[in-house]
Design an enzyme around this catalytic site. Structure first.
Site, short mmCIF file in Angstrom:
data_model
loop_
_atom_site.label_atom_id
_atom_site.label_comp_id
_atom_site.label_asym_id
_atom_site.label_seq_id
_atom_site.Cartn_x
_atom_site.Cartn_y
_atom_site.Cartn_z
N CYS A 134 57.54 -0.04 20.21
CA CYS A 134 57.48 -1.03 21.28
C CYS A 134 58.86 -1.64 21.41
O CYS A 134 59.59 -1.73 20.43
CB CYS A 134 56.45 -2.07 20.90
N ARG B 251 56.08 -3.37 15.45
CA ARG B 251 54.74 -3.93 15.66
C ARG B 251 53.61 -3.05 15.12
O ARG B 251 52.81 -2.49 15.86
CB ARG B 251 54.51 -4.21 17.15
N ARG C 211 52.75 -7.55 34.43
CA ARG C 211 51.80 -7.47 33.33
C ARG C 211 51.33 -8.86 32.92
O ARG C 211 50.21 -9.02 32.46
CB ARG C 211 52.45 -6.82 32.09
C1 UD1 Z 1 50.42 -11.50 20.08
C2 UD1 Z 1 50.62 -11.79 21.54
C3 UD1 Z 1 52.11 -11.78 21.89
C4 UD1 Z 1 52.88 -12.74 20.96
C5 UD1 Z 1 52.55 -12.47 19.50
C6 UD1 Z 1 53.13 -13.51 18.56
C7 UD1 Z 1 48.59 -10.91 22.53
C8 UD1 Z 1 47.96 -9.88 23.37
N1 UD1 Z 1 49.91 -10.79 22.32
O1 UD1 Z 1 50.91 -10.19 19.83
O2 UD1 Z 1 52.27 -12.19 23.24
O3 UD1 Z 1 54.26 -12.57 21.15
O4 UD1 Z 1 51.12 -12.46 19.29
O5 UD1 Z 1 52.71 -14.78 18.90
O6 UD1 Z 1 47.97 -11.87 22.10
N2 UD1 Z 1 52.36 -7.38 12.13
C9 UD1 Z 1 52.30 -6.52 11.05
N3 UD1 Z 1 51.16 -5.80 10.86
C10 UD1 Z 1 50.06 -5.92 11.67
C11 UD1 Z 1 50.13 -6.81 12.75
C12 UD1 Z 1 51.29 -7.53 12.96
O7 UD1 Z 1 53.27 -6.38 10.30
O8 UD1 Z 1 49.05 -5.23 11.43
C13 UD1 Z 1 53.60 -8.17 12.38
C14 UD1 Z 1 54.28 -7.83 13.71
O9 UD1 Z 1 55.12 -6.72 13.60
C15 UD1 Z 1 55.04 -9.11 13.99
C16 UD1 Z 1 54.13 -10.20 13.41
O10 UD1 Z 1 53.24 -9.52 12.53
O11 UD1 Z 1 56.28 -9.12 13.32
C17 UD1 Z 1 53.31 -10.96 14.43
O12 UD1 Z 1 52.70 -10.04 15.31
P1 UD1 Z 1 51.28 -10.31 15.96
O13 UD1 Z 1 50.90 -11.74 15.82
O14 UD1 Z 1 50.32 -9.30 15.46
O15 UD1 Z 1 51.56 -9.99 17.48
P2 UD1 Z 1 50.52 -9.41 18.51
O16 UD1 Z 1 49.16 -9.84 18.08
O17 UD1 Z 1 50.79 -7.98 18.75
#
Ligand code: UD1
Length: 421
Positions: free
Chosen positions: A117, A122, A400
């Site tokens: 991404c 992510r 989007r």
């Molecule tokens: C959601 C939001 C996005 C926002 C982000 C952070 C939605 C649809 N999107 O994205 O707009 O910018 O929260 O507030 O709600 N991570 C891991 N492993 C995982 C999941 C996440 O390492 O399994 C890491 C990610 O790489 C990132 C951090 O956790 O560095 C936070 O990501 P996350 O809160 O999961 O973002 P999204 O849920 O994708």
């Protein structure tokens, strides 16, 4: 591809209505898969990500009807497929949100892995590991997550990192699991809270809502009767229009929003020199013609300063008085807008996850490229004060997540038009 042409120089002044939150609507639409009766969702924003989610549910055989006010009625009783295909997940990572509900209700899900991404790698490991801990059998094959479970079992989940969609996926799985699930280090973003309230309205038993400790006592069935739920206002759309008005030295009153969701952002706008007044469901910002002062920010999970507002503040700092230091701690590689802002004359220096912005007296219009949703918003904001025309290309990123952006900005007096391809 459509483009936006913005002629800078107009001081924004006026009133706007804020739409429903994209990031709450997406998990709530996914959660309708858990309901036995049809569900009606109101205050849904008019966005491309919503259309993609509807397409995703539609391809699974779910019956959807939308009225002219974007109230969506969802009936998942006609579902006949448990697949989220690559071409949809690729365009919208949040498609991963169907994993938890499909598995919990139907015992099966096949969801394409989102892959890379623009704003970092992510991964979705926390989603997957949590489901495995709840007893799911998961295989990663052919770029897909293949998940099966007879009935998930409640357990104690300590999330390794705060993840918004991860918390949502696991919460949606937990509501139908056998026994109690305790989730620690859960995300407490308002959109997670909105989803939890919606799940409880359908009959889930979640406590600890709004904190980082969520407990769900699993129930056998959700949504015995038709539920109607209105999505909460979009705090990021709100913050974006506040920045747009602030950068032009203007004034804006935003209605149908919630100031209590934006404490960290409003505090930084006040530091930048804005006069802010609020009521229960409105916010007014007035710069009284002044140039903003540069502010330093550090992105962190809610209730701290949101990563989704980082790019817009970089744009504001670009023409502000002084130096602002912007540190991004949530995502790696979320400074794609910096290169484009530099092309408009911004003086921003990048040092790993920090952008040091030295405000300049003027930006100049240039052709620029939108790279992700919030980065695109920052380019539009910068264009509002740039001398001459800025042409923003690849605006499908903006569509989007921003409901009728050119109409809303025109309503405030901006000179902006969409040019079809
Ligand atoms: C959601 C939001 C996005 C926002 C982000 C952070 C939605 C649809 N999107 O994205 O707009 O910018 O929260 O507030 O709600 N991570 C891991 N492993 C995982 C999941 C996440 O390492 O399994 C890491 C990610 O790489 C990132 C951090 O956790 O560095 C936070 O990501 P996350 O809160 O999961 O973002 P999204 O849920 O994708």
């Amino acid at each position: 591809m459509d483009k936006l042409i913005i002629t800078g120089g107009a001081r924004l002044d006026g009133e706007l209505r804020i739409s429903g939150a994209k990031n709450a609507a997406l998990p709530i639409l996914a959660a309708t898969l858990l309901s036995h009766a049809p569900v009606r969702i109101g205050n849904v924003p008019h966005l491309h990500d919503i259309t993609t989610t509807m397409e995703l549910l539609g391809r699974m055989g779910v019956d959807l009807t939308v009225d002219e006010k974007m109230n969506i009625q969802v009936d998942s009783s006609t579902i006949n497929s448990f697949v989220a295909p690559y071409e949809l997940v690729r365009t919208m990572r949040a498609s991963i949100l169907v994993l938890g509900p499909l598995l919990a209700r139907f015992g099966e899900a096949h969801v394409s892995l989102p892959g890379g991404c623009a704003i970092g790698s992510r991964p979705v490991d926390i989603h997957i590991n949590g489901l495995i801990q709840m007893g799911a059998d998961i295989n990663l094959e052919g770029g897909f997550i293949h998940a099966k479970a007879k009935r998930l079992k409640g357990c104690r989940l300590v999330l390794e990192q705060i993840t918004v969609t991860g918390t949502e996926n696991l919460l949606m799985a937990a509501v139908l699991a056998e026994g109690t699930t305790i989730m620690e280090n859960a995300a407490k973003e308002p959109e997670v809270t909105d989803l939890a309230h919606f799940l409880n309205k359908m009959g889930a038993k979640i406590i600890g809502i709004g904190t980082d400790g969520l407990t769900s006592e699993g129930v056998e069935k959700l949504g015995e009767t038709t539920v109607h739920y209105d999505i909460l206002p979009d705090r990021i759309e709100t913050g974006t229009y506040l920045c747009a008005a602030a950068i032009t030295g203007g004034r804006v009153k935003l209605k149908d929003t919630r100031p209590d969701l934006l404490d960290a952002v409003l505090a930084k706008l006040v530091e930048a020199g804005a006069e802010i007044t609020t009521g229960e469901d409105w916010i007014e910002l007035n710069m009284h013609g002044k140039r903003p002062k540069a502010v330093s920010i550090r992105t962190l999970p809610y209730p701290a300063f949101p990563t989704d507002m980082q790019a817009q503040f970089c744009a504001m700092n670009a023409i502000a008085e002084g130096v602002g230091v912007v540190t991004e701690t949530v995502f790696e590689n979320r400074f794609m807008h910096v290169n484009e802002l530099q092309r408009m004359g911004a003086e921003i220096r990048l040092e790993s996850n920090t952008a040091i912005c030295t405000g300049v007296n003027k930006l100049t219009g240039a052709p620029v490229m939108a790279t992700d949703l919030r980065a695109s918003a920052s380019l539009v904001i910068a264009a509002l004060v740039a001398e001459g025309d800025t042409i923003v290309d690849r605006i499908y990123h903006i569509d989007r997540g921003y409901d009728h952006i050119e109409e809303k900005l025109s309503q405030l007096g901006a000179t902006i038009r969409r040019v079809p391809k």
